[in-house]
Design a protein around this motif. Structure first.
Motif, PDB file in Angstrom:
ATOM      1  N   GLN A 176      -2.714   9.534 -16.944  1.00  0.00           N
ATOM      2  CA  GLN A 176      -4.096   9.050 -17.015  1.00  0.00           C
ATOM      3  C   GLN A 176      -4.419   8.049 -15.919  1.00  0.00           C
ATOM      4  N   TYR A 177      -3.460   7.167 -15.605  1.00  0.00           N
ATOM      5  CA  TYR A 177      -3.767   6.039 -14.728  1.00  0.00           C
ATOM      6  C   TYR A 177      -3.404   6.345 -13.276  1.00  0.00           C
ATOM      7  N   GLY A 178      -4.380   6.122 -12.387  1.00  0.00           N
ATOM      8  CA  GLY A 178      -4.124   6.292 -10.967  1.00  0.00           C
ATOM      9  C   GLY A 178      -3.277   5.180 -10.405  1.00  0.00           C
ATOM     10  N   TYR A 179      -3.380   3.981 -11.001  1.00  0.00           N
ATOM     11  CA  TYR A 179      -2.547   2.838 -10.624  1.00  0.00           C
ATOM     12  C   TYR A 179      -2.046   2.180 -11.898  1.00  0.00           C
ATOM     13  N   ILE A 180      -0.802   1.742 -11.876  1.00  0.00           N
ATOM     14  CA  ILE A 180      -0.212   0.988 -12.982  1.00  0.00           C
ATOM     15  C   ILE A 180       0.343  -0.305 -12.388  1.00  0.00           C
ATOM     16  N   VAL A 181      -0.110  -1.416 -12.926  1.00  0.00           N
ATOM     17  CA  VAL A 181       0.242  -2.722 -12.373  1.00  0.00           C
ATOM     18  C   VAL A 181       0.885  -3.550 -13.476  1.00  0.00           C
ATOM     19  N   SER A 182       2.091  -4.030 -13.241  1.00  0.00           N
ATOM     20  CA  SER A 182       2.759  -4.851 -14.252  1.00  0.00           C
ATOM     21  C   SER A 182       2.274  -6.289 -14.163  1.00  0.00           C
ATOM     22  N   TRP A 183       2.433  -6.991 -15.267  1.00  0.00           N
ATOM     23  CA  TRP A 183       2.078  -8.411 -15.308  1.00  0.00           C
ATOM     24  C   TRP A 183       3.143  -9.112 -16.119  1.00  0.00           C
ATOM     25  N   PRO A 184       3.615 -10.238 -15.675  1.00  0.00           N
ATOM     26  CA  PRO A 184       3.280 -10.870 -14.406  1.00  0.00           C
ATOM     27  C   PRO A 184       4.386 -10.655 -13.387  1.00  0.00           C
ATOM     28  N   SER A 185       4.114 -10.981 -12.143  1.00  0.00           N
ATOM     29  CA  SER A 185       5.195 -11.065 -11.170  1.00  0.00           C
ATOM     30  C   SER A 185       5.974 -12.355 -11.405  1.00  0.00           C
ATOM     31  N   HIS A 186       5.283 -13.337 -11.934  1.00  0.00           N
ATOM     32  CA  HIS A 186       5.885 -14.600 -12.342  1.00  0.00           C
ATOM     33  C   HIS A 186       4.885 -15.234 -13.291  1.00  0.00           C
ATOM     34  N   TYR A 187       5.246 -16.330 -13.896  1.00  0.00           N
ATOM     35  CA  TYR A 187       4.395 -16.829 -14.968  1.00  0.00           C
ATOM     36  C   TYR A 187       4.445 -18.343 -15.035  1.00  0.00           C
ATOM     37  N   PRO A 188       3.308 -18.985 -15.323  1.00  0.00           N
ATOM     38  CA  PRO A 188       3.316 -20.432 -15.494  1.00  0.00           C
ATOM     39  C   PRO A 188       4.142 -20.804 -16.707  1.00  0.00           C
ATOM     40  N   SER A 189       5.012 -21.740 -16.538  1.00  0.00           N
ATOM     41  CA  SER A 189       5.875 -22.106 -17.646  1.00  0.00           C
ATOM     42  C   SER A 189       5.750 -23.604 -17.867  1.00  0.00           C
TER      43      SER A 189
END
Length: 842
Positions: A323-336
């Motif tokens: 279904q998806y033309g692009y799949i983007v993961s989240w996050p590359s990093h995260y505020p901790s």
């Protein structure tokens, strides 16, 4: 001090924060000894959706300093991941990209940089990186900052910024760019149906704005999660937009602990939203939570091998769904804990922000990066049906259009097993890579060679032993090779590179006919005793999970091979960047700064990381030990601030006045000046007194800068916790008392049976110091739950600062030490007391 400060808005995803204890790993029955995987060569069908995946990068989380550190260590990891798209956001909805100032203060969630965006990874750097690496940029329009949604920006300002942003991107020669209308706007002031109607009505004009910069630019409508709560909002938004959008963006969240992924039979981690007919679909956030504790956001997500396998599984499912033309993961990093109040205290994603911002370490959490690499280097044009006889062994298969190259990705969620692969008979050779670690909790798993070279495949059947809890990627090749490939041409690092990263990515040009590449990296020009020696399959980019040594010369070469032979490149050399010299900055909550119990961390706009530590109790102290030639201590000055005393190496105190008629952020409180090179300790103590002009006695410290004018590399690697430090957990009866001549003029004592003190640390050694004397008794010591020693604190005369127990050198990692009073004594002693003075660990 209790100042009224606007609390940073909690992330939409953070409302699932729960507290829970980490359970013991479940006892499991042995997995099947043999598993068969069958790949149906007649089922080849072109993939309708994404063949590669992308990642988010958070603008206000990344400083220019961080991006450029250690030979651009972040850029190296993104490059090795071969991303298809990168989504630039996180506070982009709150900033005027032109000026680097907040567009809407009450939409700024807080970040690791100052409240203006100066020095952040801004739009210019983002677009330059995407263009350089052929990545499609996905940028965020600051819709949530509109005054109609409770922000502070008028519509004309947001339209003007969108136009200037699109025009700038077009001026850089970028031909394809996506523009997201906000970030989860339903959570940021636009949640009502009336606001959904208003937001939808803006789409025709904003679509015209972005397309006026380039007709190929695309406006994206972002949907809320599809459920009873938000379906009406989505329907209203889509209807009001009247088709004036080119694509829609879904965000998907799912949380999987041990029992929900590794011990479950189904693998349906995420399901796509309902398609919008005629519109391109993007999964802008593929959110997979992975914790030892079910649904506990605070324990860290997608930060280790287990999380990487769950993320890989989910993205491959979505890719196969088409279904998806692009799949983007989240996050590359995260505020901790280094940034936003109320958010998780453990980084996760590709990079560990805590280690960078609190301690200056360029440490990568490489599991998710490797999951991206596996997909982006191995998903080919056609998918094939593949089946497994083991319910815990998941399999995905992809083939090129010429049917000469087959990739089989096997996720083994169970124990080690013998795998029989049945593939189309034209495939005559195979090589393989494996993603594995010491356990599923390993935060630095390796993606390394599993089957070297090209092993023969007879009649489409290949038998192979695979490890448990691992991912194995097989590359099958068809046909016979008539000639060996040519020698590869090396690309990255460039020959003679003098500032390469210790997280260096290696790249070379593909060679026609090559079925496998062998990468060798060594400290020696003849490539003897290599530090990296691995095959990479057909991949021509590789980045090891293990760090190279800083400031060190290395040599490397790549060999291309097939069934007919091999050819090697010339040996090339490079030198890794030395550790950053000059200044080492520690934030107020660095593990290397030890505080008494009276200090509280709080948000503090304009401070080094938008927070500081405050205390008004006389005698409250903050202390740090370092190796170098000097230190500076910064904090807040204001009309509520009082007096403090600072000591260097426990010498004569120097009085500091933190009063100022108007607030001053990052004000210099104390400078040691030039000290002899060596180990030094600086102690800041609240006096509980004030300047007559001040209204209070508060002391607020923000950060510490360490210097080494002799070697250029100041070092903080020792932590000293006094007996009253909150990190020392006391159980039963302990007396805190004054003891002249002890570490801080005090210690903690007990003669109660089973009373104990326990502390945890991450390092390789800990030493417990205390008092020995004629009234002292015995105590038991355990390390990581195992009995280690019984110590006798008796001495015929009182002795201060004595070693009660030294752990010796431990394996690097997390450890727990407990001292327990036995209420027993030697015959010579008059009592059974144990007196603990301090703990030192590193």
């Amino acid at each position: 001090m209790d100042r009224t400060l606007r609390k940073a808005v909690a992330l939409a995803a953070c409302f699932l924060t729960l507290a829970a204890a980490v359970p013991a790993l479940p006892a499991r029955a042995a997995g099947p000894a043999q598993v068969t995987v069958s790949v149906n060569g007649q089922s080849a069908a072109p993939l309708a959706g994404a063949r590669s995946v992308g990642a988010n990068i958070e603008m206000s989380m990344v400083s220019d300093e961080m991006w450029q550190a250690n030979g651009n260590w972040m850029e190296q990891s993104f490059f090795a991941g071969e991303l298809s798209m990168m989504r630039w956001g996180y506070d982009a909805w709150a900033f005027d990209w032109e000026t680097g100032r907040p567009l809407s203060e009450n939409r700024y969630w807080g970040g690791l940089n100052s409240r203006d965006a100066a020095g952040t990874f801004g739009l210019e750097e983002f677009i330059a990186f995407c263009k350089k690496n052929g990545i499609v940029p996905f940028v965020m329009i600051p819709i949530e900052s509109l005054d109609a949604f409770g922000g502070e920006a008028p519509l004309e300002k947001v339209k003007a910024l969108t136009a200037s942003m699109a025009q700038y991107i077009a001026s850089q020669g970028v031909e394809l760019c996506y523009f997201d209308m906000g970030n989860e706007p339903w959570n940021n002031g636009a949640g009502g149906s009336g606001n959904a109607q208003y937001l939808g009505s803006l789409f025709p004009e904003f679509q015209q704005i972005v397309k006026s910069a380039n007709p190929n630019y695309r406006l994206v409508l972002q949907r809320a999660p599809q459920n009873v709560l938000w379906n009406g909002w989505n329907n209203t938004l889509v209807s009001a937009a009247q088709g004036a959008f080119d694509a829609y963006d879904d965000h998907r969240y799912s949380f999987y602990g041990w029992n929900k992924y590794f011990d479950k039979n189904g693998d349906d981690l995420l399901s796509p939203g309902s398609p919008i007919e005629g519109k391109e679909a993007i999964l802008g956030e593929c959110n997979i939570g992975w914790t030892p504790v079910q649904d506990n956001w605070d324990e860290g997500h997608v930060r280790d091998l287990g999380g990487s396998m769950a993320l890989l599984n989910a993205m491959l499912d979505l890719i196969d769904g088409g279904q998806y033309g692009y799949i983007v993961s989240w996050p590359s990093h995260y505020p901790s804990k280094a940034s936003i109040s109320g958010c998780p205290n453990k980084s996760f994603g590709w990079f560990d922000l805590d280690r960078w911002y609190l301690d200056g370490d360029t440490v990568r959490l490489t599991g998710p990066a490797l999951a991206h690499r596996i997909i982006n280097q191995n998903v080919l044009e056609n998918k094939l049906d593949a089946a497994s006889t083991g319910e815990k062994v998941r399999v995905f298969a992809y083939e090129n259009a010429q049917q000469t190259d087959l990739r089989v990705i096997v996720l083994n969620k169970w124990d080690a097993t013998q795998l029989t692969l049945q593939v189309p008979q034209q495939y005559s050779s195979v090589s393989a890579m494996v993603l594995r670690g010491e356990s599923v909790w390993d935060t630095a798993p390796q993606y390394i060679n599993h089957i070297p070279g090209n092993q023969p495949v007879n009649g489409g059947v290949f038998v192979n032993d695979i490890p448990g809890e691992a991912v194995v990627v097989y590359t099958f090749s068809a046909g016979q090779d008539s000639a060996a490939p040519a020698a590869p041409e090396l690309s990255l690092p460039a020959a003679g590179e003098a500032r390469a990263s210790t997280a260096q990515a290696f790249a070379w040009q593909p060679v026609p006919g090559a079925r496998n590449y062998r990468l060798v990296v060594s400290l020696h020009p003849d490539l003897s005793d290599p530090v990296i020696d691995t095959y990479t399959g057909r991949a021509v980019r590789y980045q090891s999970s293990e760090e190279l040594l800083p400031g060190t010369a290395y040599y490397w070469a790549v060999t291309a091979g097939n069934g007919a032979g091999a050819a090697s490149s010339a040996v090339s050399g490079f030198t890794t960047q030395a550790k950053e010299s000059g200044v080492l900055t520690l934030n107020n909550d660095s593990i290397y700064i030890s505080c008494s119990a009276g200090w509280n961390q709080q948000a503090s706009g304009g401070s080094y990381r938008n927070d500081d530590m405050s205390c008004s109790e006389a005698g409250g102290y903050a202390e740090f030990t370092f190796t170098g030639t000097g230190a500076k201590l910064y904090g807040i000055k204001g009309d509520w601030c009082g007096l403090a005393d600072v000591q260097v190496d426990f010498g004569a105190p120097v009085r500091v006045d933190a009063y100022a008629p108007a607030p001053e952020a990052q004000a210099l409180l104390f400078d040691t000046g030039e000290l002899p090179y060596g180990e030094h300790t600086v102690t800041l103590t609240v006096a509980g007194e004030k300047n007559p002009a001040s209204t209070g006695v508060w002391i607020e410290y923000d950060k510490v800068e360490l210097f080494d004018s002799q070697n250029g590399q100041p070092l903080a690697n020792k932590v000293v916790w006094n007996d009253d430090n909150p990190n020392l957990k006391k159980f039963s009866v302990w007396n805190h008392q004054s003891v002249e001549g002890s570490y801080h003029g005090d210690d903690s004592s007990s003669n109660t049976w089973k009373a104990h003190v326990e502390f945890s640390f991450t390092g390789t050694n800990a030493v417990l110091y205390g008092l020995k004397g004629p009234w002292c008794g015995k105590a038991d010591i355990t390390v990581d739950g195992a009995r280690a020693a019984t110590v006798d604190a008796y001495a015929p005369e009182m002795q201060l600062g004595q070693v009660l127990y030294d752990t010796g050198t431990l394996e690097p990692g997390a450890h727990t030490v407990r001292l327990t009073v036995t209420a027993s004594k030697s015959a010579q002693s008059s009592g059974k007391w144990i007196e603990l003075d301090r703990v030192v660990w590193q």
